[in-house]
Design a protein around this motif. Sequence first.
Motif: not given
Length: 164
Positions: A114, A128, A132
Amino acid sequence: MARVLVTVGMGPWPFDRLIAALAPLCAEHEVFAQTGTSTVVPPCPHAAFLPLDELQERLAAADVVLTHAGNTVRLVQRLGGVPVAVAREAARGEMGNDHQVAYLRAEERAGRVVAVWDVGELAGAVARHREDARRLLAERPLPPAVSDERLVAVLDELCGRLVR
């Protein structure tokens, strides 16, 4: 509340921008920061450097690993995780060149990472992360490890260049 490990590596360059952005995370999560040579002191437990065994324990215990776009990215991936990474930028004096920017852009396109380009978005990336990570683990295969022979050949070539 997530257990977040922040690590900026062992290099000589401070990563004050990342460490300064940790305050909101420290207020919401259980955060430990390895700060390296940064001059900013985060409002959470921290240490400049960690012994390898302690770093490995913290990596294994973390729900989220937030790191510079360096070797820790691949280490976390090899351990089955998906790191959240921020690239050091040469223009900000965080690194001698922009190889971390180039690496993170490539990983963002095809890897299990990420990428965070604005440290103001760290809290959202951590919030998140589970979703993710689940998606990236399902969609993207981990590149195979480099063979010992290939690693030796590359290191021999680099050493040869330095000697010449």
